[in-house]
Design a protein around this motif. Sequence first.
Motif, short mmCIF file in Angstrom:
data_model
loop_
_atom_site.label_atom_id
_atom_site.label_comp_id
_atom_site.label_asym_id
_atom_site.label_seq_id
_atom_site.Cartn_x
_atom_site.Cartn_y
_atom_site.Cartn_z
N ASN A 1 36.52 42.35 47.04
CA ASN A 1 36.13 42.10 45.42
C ASN A 1 37.29 42.03 45.00
O ASN A 1 37.94 42.69 44.17
CB ASN A 1 35.08 42.75 45.02
N LEU B 1 37.94 41.36 41.87
CA LEU B 1 37.13 42.13 39.89
C LEU B 1 37.60 43.52 40.42
O LEU B 1 37.54 44.48 39.91
CB LEU B 1 35.81 42.59 40.83
N TYR B 2 39.01 43.77 41.14
CA TYR B 2 39.67 44.83 41.60
C TYR B 2 40.32 45.89 40.43
O TYR B 2 39.77 46.99 39.95
CB TYR B 2 40.75 45.25 42.84
N SER B 3 40.98 44.62 39.40
CA SER B 3 41.49 46.08 38.13
C SER B 3 40.40 46.06 37.54
O SER B 3 41.13 46.87 36.48
CB SER B 3 42.35 44.86 37.59
N LEU B 4 39.13 45.13 36.95
CA LEU B 4 37.90 45.61 36.45
C LEU B 4 37.64 46.85 37.11
O LEU B 4 36.54 47.39 36.01
CB LEU B 4 36.88 44.03 36.38
N VAL B 5 37.31 46.75 38.77
CA VAL B 5 36.50 48.39 38.64
C VAL B 5 37.36 49.27 38.20
O VAL B 5 36.76 50.53 38.18
CB VAL B 5 35.58 47.67 40.32
N THR C 1 39.36 50.53 37.31
CA THR C 1 40.59 51.47 36.49
C THR C 1 40.48 52.82 35.93
O THR C 1 40.20 53.62 37.35
CB THR C 1 40.02 51.10 34.94
#
Length: 314
Positions: free
Chosen positions: A128, A131-135, A137
Amino acid sequence: MTRTNYTLVTQFILLGLADTLEVQVILFFLFFLIYTLTVWGNVGMILLIKTDSRLHTPMYFFLANLSFVDVCYSSTTTPKMLVDLLSEEKTISFAGCFLQMYFYIALVTTECILFGLMAYDRYVAICNPLLYSLVMTRVVCLKMAAGAFAAGLLNSMVNTSYVSSLPFCRSNVIHHFFCDSPPLFKLSCSDTHLNESIFSTFAGVNLVGALLVILTSYSYILFTIFHMHSGEGRRKAFSTCASHLTAIMLFYSTSIYTYLRPSSSYSLSQDKVASVFYTAVIPMLNPLVYSLRNKEVKKALWNVITRKRIPSFL
């Protein structure tokens, strides 16, 4: 009503790894070298990650925590072993023995969980990526690392309290080079089946639980990699995961062999060899594995060597 009197044990004797002086001297210099490389390698990895801003990512954040744990749990056993190799009296106090066991179990449990967190991090990064930077953190990573250390301390507190409450009356001679649960169970003059079951349950939950996270994460990772159309992307993904998988196999093979076997199959001499491997050798190998098989770490190391350091933004 029958009352049994137990002799109060105030100290234990660690038999160590060898009986003859010549072998002990050789082992002293060997393990002194291993311990020196362990400290320098892992501290160097932490400083390298801190220095190079390109390594300020979740993957290297967990790797820095792993290096910290490796230094600490190697330091709970190796310095005492080195002293005993050159000493005639290889004694350790009752409190010192269980203090050593407490920190050892806590740090090994933490390392086990960190491997699972690192696998989950690779799963999110590869499966993913959007979405890595959002998940993953910074706050989430800090909470995950704090949870790993908290779980390690709690697990160790339960296990150490159970073992330390046993009556020791058969002998105070530990057939090992540090205070570990299996050899201590053999010294107790009470029935230890319940204690061993509790210990094995906690060890199983930690080892198998983290291993399930690792296997599940890498199953998805491999599925994603094999469906990549880009050969370069496939090679980069394999390169990223190779070092992590190597470290996992080294750690889990010896840990499962030592702690998840039936107590009837315990062999103290074989356990010593396995214990040497995961208390002294693996902490030394981890920074080598992650540096030799990781292009980003090698590039960062080369920048430090050539004094082309990247400014830190942490």
